[in-house]
Design a protein around this motif. Sequence first.
Motif, PDB file in Angstrom:
ATOM      1  N   ASN A 138       0.886  -1.188   0.105  1.00 37.60           N
ATOM      2  CA  ASN A 138       0.013  -0.001   0.006  1.00 37.60           C
ATOM      3  C   ASN A 138       0.796   0.982  -0.034  1.00 37.60           C
ATOM      4  O   ASN A 138       0.529   2.196  -0.619  1.00 37.60           O
ATOM      5  N   ASN A 169      -4.086   7.199   1.910  1.00 35.55           N
ATOM      6  CA  ASN A 169      -3.175   6.135   2.744  1.00 35.55           C
ATOM      7  C   ASN A 169      -3.204   6.327   4.092  1.00 35.55           C
ATOM      8  O   ASN A 169      -3.164   5.259   4.617  1.00 35.55           O
ATOM      9  N   SER A 199      -3.311  -2.363  -4.474  1.00 32.07           N
ATOM     10  CA  SER A 199      -3.462  -1.371  -3.431  1.00 32.07           C
ATOM     11  C   SER A 199      -5.038  -0.641  -3.483  1.00 32.07           C
ATOM     12  O   SER A 199      -5.070  -0.027  -4.587  1.00 32.07           O
ATOM     13  N   THR A 223       0.847  -3.848  -7.156  1.00 28.56           N
ATOM     14  CA  THR A 223       0.573  -3.697  -5.461  1.00 28.56           C
ATOM     15  C   THR A 223      -0.853  -4.222  -5.155  1.00 28.56           C
ATOM     16  O   THR A 223      -0.929  -4.609  -4.041  1.00 28.56           O
TER      17      THR A 223
END
Length: 431
Positions: free
Chosen positions: A181, A375, A223, A221
């Motif tokens: 992430n 995030n 994410s 990823t």
Amino acid sequence: MIKINDDKFINKMVLWLNLILLIKIAGYFTVSENVAITRVLKIIFRTGCTAWIIYIYRLLKNQGNIPSFQFNNLLGPVFYSLYLFLGLCSFLWSTNVGYSALQWIMNTESFVFAYYFLLVLVLIQQYYPTSKLRFSSIMANSSFWIMLIFIIGVIFDPDDFYRLTHGGEEARLGGYFMNPNELGMLSVIGASTATMELSHRKRKWPLYIYIGMALAVLILTGSRSSLIGFVLTITYFVNQSDNKKMKTLIYVGMIAAMPAALTTIIFKQGDVEEVLSMTGRLPFWTALLSEGLPLEPLLGFGYMRIAYGEFFQSVHTYAGQMTHNTFIQVLMNLGFIGFTIVVLQMFVTIRSLIYNKDVEKKKFFVALFIPCVINSFTEFGIFGETNYGILFWQLLIFLAVVEFNPKFSIREKVQLKKAIQRGKKIPFQFQ
């Protein structure tokens, strides 16, 4: 005396700034599975970059570049300093002073780095305008090289560069080097700053490569939070453009890619319940706020501590050492007093950049702020355990503060005249 038109000196300064930010970001990665080796290397990389940027500042100053600054919106760094001061005081009640101190030192060190980095950036932009130095260019270049390393790594060494999740059924780019992430957030920042550069550079094809590589990293990823950040930032920059054809193509492309994104990234393996529970975070946050916070509501458990022991434990959720939410993290480690300071700090910084007259600063703020804050709701974030999201936020704090002041004081005028007598040239008129 180095002249204003000394291209070698200008190019060296720009190269150094790119290298410094690249190494600084890389200093947050885990480069060895040995904890001791990793900590030593991180300290060397990070503090080395801070020493390097201070050296460049002094070098520029010694070359006759008068460091005349005006500092606006000082409440931003003042509140952040107050936050760090409270963190320092928390050593008195932290149950693991060594860990709290390590986190505090690293975050304070990066705060110093961010301050000098902005000083150097402003000095070069003012005294060496032919360098055409832009913060967005430095950030895009630094992010590109890190993403390139991961792309090459996953091709030739997938065992180390992939991290297995969901019981080994899913492989995510990052490996033991970096949380997927966090890496996804960096890819969004790389894509956003590269998009900013499209309006400044004649050769655009390298930037399209940057953006394409950032997208590849983002997808690998897996994410979810970074995907949301990417959509929001790209939408913002597309809306800033007057090119209707480009807008149409990008929006059509985003709509066409949405089904694949939903099935491969958002609803992985068709697990809707996992998404609705924020991958198990919601029960954990509920337990933290209902069971942990009432124990130390005002001042928390100590800087970057969320419990008396090493882990927060509850019968209702899994055990954890960090909250996966930067705002709950502040509540747990510095209580409601620390949380209030952080909220005020964010408010004054956001307000100062929103109302800033410099359009490029506003765009750069969006390019970093959106992915970092998104995030922050699911990972370490801008006030969590040491990560480069904290560094990016600190850079934004000083971006709103540091400006060049062409109205020199009497002492600065005397220094400038002496520098001119020694052969120094200046590209602007001073008063």
